[in-house]
Write an enzyme that holds these catalytic residues in place. Sequence first.
Site, short mmCIF file in Angstrom:
data_model
loop_
_atom_site.label_atom_id
_atom_site.label_comp_id
_atom_site.label_asym_id
_atom_site.label_seq_id
_atom_site.Cartn_x
_atom_site.Cartn_y
_atom_site.Cartn_z
N LYS A 170 0.80 -1.23 0.00
CA LYS A 170 0.00 0.00 0.00
C LYS A 170 0.83 1.28 0.00
O LYS A 170 0.46 2.27 -0.62
CB LYS A 170 -0.96 0.02 1.20
CG LYS A 170 -2.14 -0.92 1.05
CD LYS A 170 -3.09 -0.73 2.22
CE LYS A 170 -4.28 -1.66 2.11
NZ LYS A 170 -5.28 -1.40 3.17
N ASP A 190 -10.57 2.76 1.99
CA ASP A 190 -10.85 2.27 3.35
C ASP A 190 -11.73 3.26 4.11
O ASP A 190 -12.49 2.88 5.00
CB ASP A 190 -9.54 2.04 4.12
CG ASP A 190 -8.80 0.81 3.60
OD1 ASP A 190 -9.44 -0.08 3.01
OD2 ASP A 190 -7.57 0.75 3.78
#
Length: 280
Positions: A69, A104
């Site tokens: 990420k 997210d």
Amino acid sequence: MNPSTRAACVIGYPAKHSRSPKLHGHWLERYGVDGDYRIEEIEPEHFQAFLLNLSQHGYVGANVTMPHKDAALKLSEPDERALGIGAANTLWLDKGNLRSTNTDVDGFVGALDSAAPGWHDRITSAVVLGAGGAGRAVVYGLLERGLTTVHVVNRTYTKATALREAYGSSVEPAHWEDLPKLLEGASLLANATSLGMDGQPTLGIDLSTLAADAIVSDIVYVPLKTPLLAAAEERGFTTTNGLEMLLHQAVGGFKLWFGVRPEVTRELYELMAADIPATS
Ligand code: ATR
């Protein structure tokens, strides 16, 4: 596969057990999209080359998961959210440019919106457990929705103070010992640590002092009902679990790659929940 088929993938290491193909596969079928979603297990040393050649590998975009990420953020053109969180999990090719975002936040707030519509109109402060990648996204989402105080409790205190440095004085770093005091009258408690996950220690927290109409949210989804959520349900609080967040975080990527904003339905939840243990 038809050459016009649009394909996306999840890139991780490991990635074999990702639930995302099942999730996106359901939507592709439901919306009759000529698309595909696959798993790409790519070692860290090969990640850069793979990502920078995404279209040659046949993809219009990708989800990126552990441990890529941070690298994904650096290798792409991040939007404000990905930059603010310091990690990208959703990438897409836009006229040849590799762009990225972090969905997210949508996962966390989307699950709350669905379980407790209008929650941010009545709640001004929250208690967040955890200051890792998930904790950053949770805190970011709460501030984006206008909460004025977010208490961040973390085992490693310096990571909680780093969130204050990043997001400003609405973030109040706290030690684990401060938790009982912070929970008194609290309206929103979010667990963004791995505690309560199968194989991890549980969160031994007394929820008796929360506000009567409190919401308790947990990012963990194995099991679906963590001991924290079980205790919250027993007291009649509204709850959201990690599977609801996983489903809501996937909406943005599907829309970017396949052009349809998919719906998170009960049917999809049940499909995905079928192979996850309900309790520990
Ligand atoms: P993620 O990206 O899922 O947030 P992470 O960045 O590794 O993963 O963060 C895990 C979170 O769980 C952190 O807040 C971590 O606390 P530390 O920052 O102190 O490491 C928390 N965590 C994990 N195991 C824990 C434990 N046994 N007790 C308390 N906190 C724990």
